[in-house]
Design an enzyme around this catalytic site. Structure first.
Site, mmCIF file in Angstrom:
data_model
loop_
_atom_site.group_PDB
_atom_site.id
_atom_site.type_symbol
_atom_site.label_atom_id
_atom_site.label_comp_id
_atom_site.label_asym_id
_atom_site.label_seq_id
_atom_site.Cartn_x
_atom_site.Cartn_y
_atom_site.Cartn_z
ATOM 1 N N ASP A 159 0.852 -1.192 0.000
ATOM 2 C CA ASP A 159 0.000 0.000 0.000
ATOM 3 C C ASP A 159 0.886 1.240 0.000
ATOM 4 O OD1 ASP A 159 -2.188 1.637 0.106
ATOM 5 O OD2 ASP A 159 -2.877 0.989 2.081
ATOM 6 N N ASP B 212 -3.228 2.597 -5.779
ATOM 7 C CA ASP B 212 -2.147 2.661 -4.801
ATOM 8 C C ASP B 212 -1.976 1.419 -3.951
ATOM 9 O OD1 ASP B 212 -4.557 3.049 -3.538
ATOM 10 O OD2 ASP B 212 -3.802 4.542 -2.123
ATOM 11 N N GLU B 213 -2.643 0.324 -4.274
ATOM 12 C CA GLU B 213 -2.468 -0.879 -3.443
ATOM 13 C C GLU B 213 -2.772 -2.132 -4.247
ATOM 14 O OE1 GLU B 213 -5.389 -1.613 -0.331
ATOM 15 O OE2 GLU B 213 -6.649 -0.008 -1.141
#
Length: 423
Positions: free
Chosen positions: A29, A123-124
């Site tokens: 993350d 983003d993850e």
């Protein structure tokens, strides 16, 4: 401390990682992703509270630095409230094309390690590194390598959770933020889970949390020791069993490679309601341009174009049209979106939000295009591909339709919250 802050407060920053035997699931993350990308170009803002989002009266926080979070600011919060909580915060407008470009670079790092990458957002992502152990070493070593490569190649930090299941790996990455790595040993899952608040469990929203608290269940351990029949009676058959399993670390889901998008779209909430049809058409052009770029960037095309029109009373109208063949050309998306708007009966009616979406996606390579007799061999598709190259080299906004260029060089005004919502 708010519920959101409790779930995301930093956990232990371990020295030597725990035993990672059998812990082949990683959750990676990025730390305050949008803000971290902005700080690459604004290093003078490091250490200050920074918020990314719409600055207008209807703006919403898209991301907040950890310095801003200390004041209670978090994503999805109205910007007006964020400003009250942290008046000294620096507010930056979102640049989704830039974030998508950095995200693509991060995902490329992940896929160089394992083909089993399951993105959850820009983003993850989850990674299953079982097949990479012989080549790259133990899971914790792979996690360290990922953090080093993300920082070296993209200039941002990330946090990595290492565990035997997806659920625990995601919790671990949350507990070691920012810029940390946490291994939850396979035989230590229960010890890790049971002290956590019940809100840490997937599926526990505010209403479910209130129900559980009325039963006196405040920690995951409290819930784990509650008979499953009691949970089923209070929160429902499926949810009761689901939460009980998670409380004991049971999560059978495997990491699956990314599922193709069902649609690609973008929408805009205005600072003030807009009734001018020409202003609405300019917004449809801007959104169509963005959607077309994202289609081409993902090597996809779509047959159905839809528009979303929301009035000040939140009444929302959606209209769609299926094209003769799939397209990734923004000009074609725009022409269809304008036709749908004109046929909606809302021309001249004040709107607070408009959106453009392309659905029924297929791989662009499998959609041969039949030229018409009067169509030039080089047209809008080639022009937009050249624009994509310019944007990748010089940044978002380097090239744009003339209708979106203001005399003062700025953006077409009156924009509040901008969102992109791949599904």
């Amino acid at each position: 401390m708010s519920r959101k802050q409790q779930l995301h407060r930093p956990g232990p920053q371990p020295g030597p990682p725990g035993d990672d035997t059998g812990c082949t699931v990683l959750h990676v993350d990025m730390d305050a992703f949008f803000v971290s990308v902005e700080l690459l170009e604004h290093p003078e803002l490091r250490g200050r509270p920074v918020v990314v989002g719409g600055a207008g009266p209807r703006g919403v926080v898209a991301a907040a630095s950890y310095e801003a979070r200390a004041f209670g600011v978090h994503s999805a919060m109205p910007m007006s409230r964020a400003r009250r909580l942290c008046p000294q915060a620096v507010v930056l407008p979102p640049r989704h094309a830039r974030y998508a470009a950095v995200s693509a670079g991060v995902m490329e790092i992940f896929r160089s390690i394992t083909p089993l990458v399951e993105p959850l957002a820009l983003d993850e992502a989850f990674l299953d590194v079982a097949g990479a152990l012989r080549r790259l070493g133990r899971p914790a070593e792979i996690g360290r390598m990922i953090r080093e490569q993300v920082f070296a190649r993209q200039g941002i930090t990330c946090s990595v959770g290492v565990a035997s299941t997806k659920f625990v790996a995601k919790l671990a990455s949350t507990r070691c933020k920012p810029d940390g790595l946490l291994v939850v040993p396979a035989d230590g899952v229960v010890d890790f889970l049971h002290p956590l608040p019940v809100a840490a469990l997937w599926g526990v929203g505010e209403r479910t949390e209130e129900t559980l608290r009325r039963l006196g269940l405040r920690t995951v351990g409290d819930l784990a020791r509650t008979p499953v029949d009691t949970l089923r009676r209070e929160v429902g058959e499926a949810a009761g069993r689901h939460l009980h399993d998670l409380a004991w670390g049971r999560d059978p889901r495997s990491v699956t490679a990314s599922v193709p998008d069902k649609s690609i779209g973008a929408e805009e909430t205005f600072d003030h309601d807009i009734a001018d049809p020409e202003a609405i058409r300019r917004e449809l052009l801007r959104l169509s341009d963005r959607v077309g770029a994202r289609l081409r960037g993902s090597d996809q095309a779509g047959r159905t174009v839809a528009v979303k029109l929301r009035r000040p009373d939140f009444t929302t109208l959606t209209r769609a049209r299926t094209l003769p063949e799939p397209t990734d050309v923004a000009r074609e998306v725009y022409a269809t979106a304008c036709a749908l708007y004109e046929a909606s009966g809302l021309e001249g009616v004040p709107l607070r939000l408009v959106g453009v979406r392309v659905e029924n996606l297929v791989p662009a390579a499998t959609t041969p295009r039949q030229l018409t007799l009067d169509e030039p061999e080089v047209g809008w598709r080639q022009a937009e591909a050249a624009m994509d190259l310019a944007v990748r080299r010089f940044g978002a906004g380097a090239v744009r339709p003339a209708a979106l260029v203001r005399p003062d060089g700025g953006r077409d005004a009156r924009h509040g919250r901008e969102t992109g919502d791949d599904q």
